[in-house]
Design a protein around this motif. Structure first.
Motif, PDB file in Angstrom:
ATOM      1  N   LEU A  15       1.429  -1.114  -0.036  1.00 50.02           N
ATOM      2  CA  LEU A  15       0.283   0.440   0.222  1.00 50.02           C
ATOM      3  C   LEU A  15       1.038   1.166  -0.397  1.00 50.02           C
ATOM      4  CD1 LEU A  15      -2.782  -1.016   2.680  1.00 50.02           C
ATOM      5  CD2 LEU A  15      -2.829  -0.981   0.251  1.00 50.02           C
ATOM      6  N   VAL A  16       1.894   1.120   0.847  1.00 50.16           N
ATOM      7  CA  VAL A  16       2.880   1.966   0.456  1.00 50.16           C
ATOM      8  C   VAL A  16       3.953   2.490  -0.128  1.00 50.16           C
ATOM      9  CG1 VAL A  16       3.974   3.208   2.308  1.00 50.16           C
ATOM     10  CG2 VAL A  16       1.904   2.500   3.258  1.00 50.16           C
ATOM     11  N   GLU A  17       4.243   3.565  -0.215  1.00 53.31           N
ATOM     12  CA  GLU A  17       5.978   3.675  -1.295  1.00 53.31           C
ATOM     13  C   GLU A  17       7.262   3.856   0.073  1.00 53.31           C
ATOM     14  OE1 GLU A  17       8.050   6.816  -4.330  1.00 53.31           O
ATOM     15  OE2 GLU A  17       6.514   7.099  -3.674  1.00 53.31           O
ATOM     16  N   GLU A  18       8.108   2.782  -0.146  1.00 56.19           N
ATOM     17  CA  GLU A  18       9.513   3.317   0.511  1.00 56.19           C
ATOM     18  C   GLU A  18      10.053   4.042  -0.112  1.00 56.19           C
ATOM     19  OE1 GLU A  18       9.805   0.095   3.561  1.00 56.19           O
ATOM     20  OE2 GLU A  18       9.594  -0.756   2.342  1.00 56.19           O
ATOM     21  N   THR A  23      16.127  10.265  -0.833  1.00 55.40           N
ATOM     22  CA  THR A  23      14.993  10.756  -0.991  1.00 55.40           C
ATOM     23  C   THR A  23      14.199  11.830  -0.638  1.00 55.40           C
ATOM     24  OG1 THR A  23      15.147   8.975  -2.588  1.00 55.40           O
ATOM     25  CG2 THR A  23      12.996  10.468  -2.597  1.00 55.40           C
ATOM     26  N   ALA A  24      13.971  11.070   1.168  1.00 56.58           N
ATOM     27  CA  ALA A  24      13.244  12.194   1.851  1.00 56.58           C
ATOM     28  C   ALA A  24      13.824  13.278   2.289  1.00 56.58           C
ATOM     29  CB  ALA A  24      13.757  11.743   3.229  1.00 56.58           C
ATOM     30  N   ILE A  85       5.257  12.540   5.162  1.00 63.39           N
ATOM     31  CA  ILE A  85       6.350  10.876   5.115  1.00 63.39           C
ATOM     32  C   ILE A  85       6.399  10.709   6.933  1.00 63.39           C
ATOM     33  CG2 ILE A  85       9.127  10.488   4.672  1.00 63.39           C
ATOM     34  CD1 ILE A  85       8.957  12.747   2.484  1.00 63.39           C
ATOM     35  N   VAL A  86       6.593   9.207   6.657  1.00 61.52           N
ATOM     36  CA  VAL A  86       6.674   8.891   8.281  1.00 61.52           C
ATOM     37  C   VAL A  86       8.331   7.785   8.433  1.00 61.52           C
ATOM     38  CG1 VAL A  86       5.687   6.688   9.822  1.00 61.52           C
ATOM     39  CG2 VAL A  86       3.929   8.161   7.181  1.00 61.52           C
ATOM     40  N   SER A 111       6.791   5.883   3.141  1.00 59.11           N
ATOM     41  CA  SER A 111       7.684   5.399   4.246  1.00 59.11           C
ATOM     42  C   SER A 111       9.369   5.591   4.562  1.00 59.11           C
ATOM     43  CB  SER A 111       6.763   4.162   4.587  1.00 59.11           C
ATOM     44  OG  SER A 111       7.892   4.152   5.568  1.00 59.11           O
ATOM     45  N   MET A 112       9.650   6.772   4.891  1.00 60.84           N
ATOM     46  CA  MET A 112      11.707   6.444   4.752  1.00 60.84           C
ATOM     47  C   MET A 112      11.843   5.300   5.622  1.00 60.84           C
ATOM     48  SD  MET A 112      13.730   9.241   6.186  1.00 60.84           S
ATOM     49  CE  MET A 112      14.126   8.956   8.358  1.00 60.84           C
TER      50      MET A 112
END
Length: 131
Positions: A15-18, A23-24, A85-86, A111-112
């Protein structure tokens, strides 16, 4: 069928892009105040250091704090279209938290990978609050 922690992580990663620390950091620089950096670690972890400008909402409080109908919600989690960004300590809780936010209607959540441990291993700045 019972699920393991690994199963939950595998499901969340669908469900989530890491994204990488690099990049963060690039996105934080490019988007500034339009980006919400969300730290889902516990307060005692955050007290040891966090990424500058991060909002701390512990993973265990995320759902009520992000619920638009909860009286004690976090106002900075009202906009479902904002870029978030989590991060956490190592990247596992952040994937689960980001998947939860996606399920709650947030459309731009990442998500980082590697969490604050990866952030620090690259020599990036953290701050400690002095209370």
């Amino acid at each position: 069928m019972t699920k393991s922690f690994t199963d939950f992580l595998t499901d969340a990663r669908q469900l989530v892009e890491e994204i990488s620390v690099e990049t963060a950091a690039e996105q934080m620089e490019a988007h500034g105040a339009d980006l919400l950096l969300l730290d889902v670690r516990e307060p005692d972890e955050v007290a040891k250091g966090h990424i500058p400008m991060a909002l701390n909402v512990p993973r265990g409080l995320l759902e009520p704090k992000a619920d638009l109908h909860f009286p004690n919600r976090e106002p900075r989690l009202e906009n479902r279209e904002q870029h978030i960004i989590v991060y956490c300590a190592s990247g596992a809780r952040s994937v689960l938290a980001a998947a939860t936010l996606r399920q709650m209607g947030f459309s731009n959540v990442q998500s980082m990978a590697g969490g604050i441990a990866a952030w620090q291993s690259e020599g990036r700045d953290i701050v400690q609050d002095s209370w």
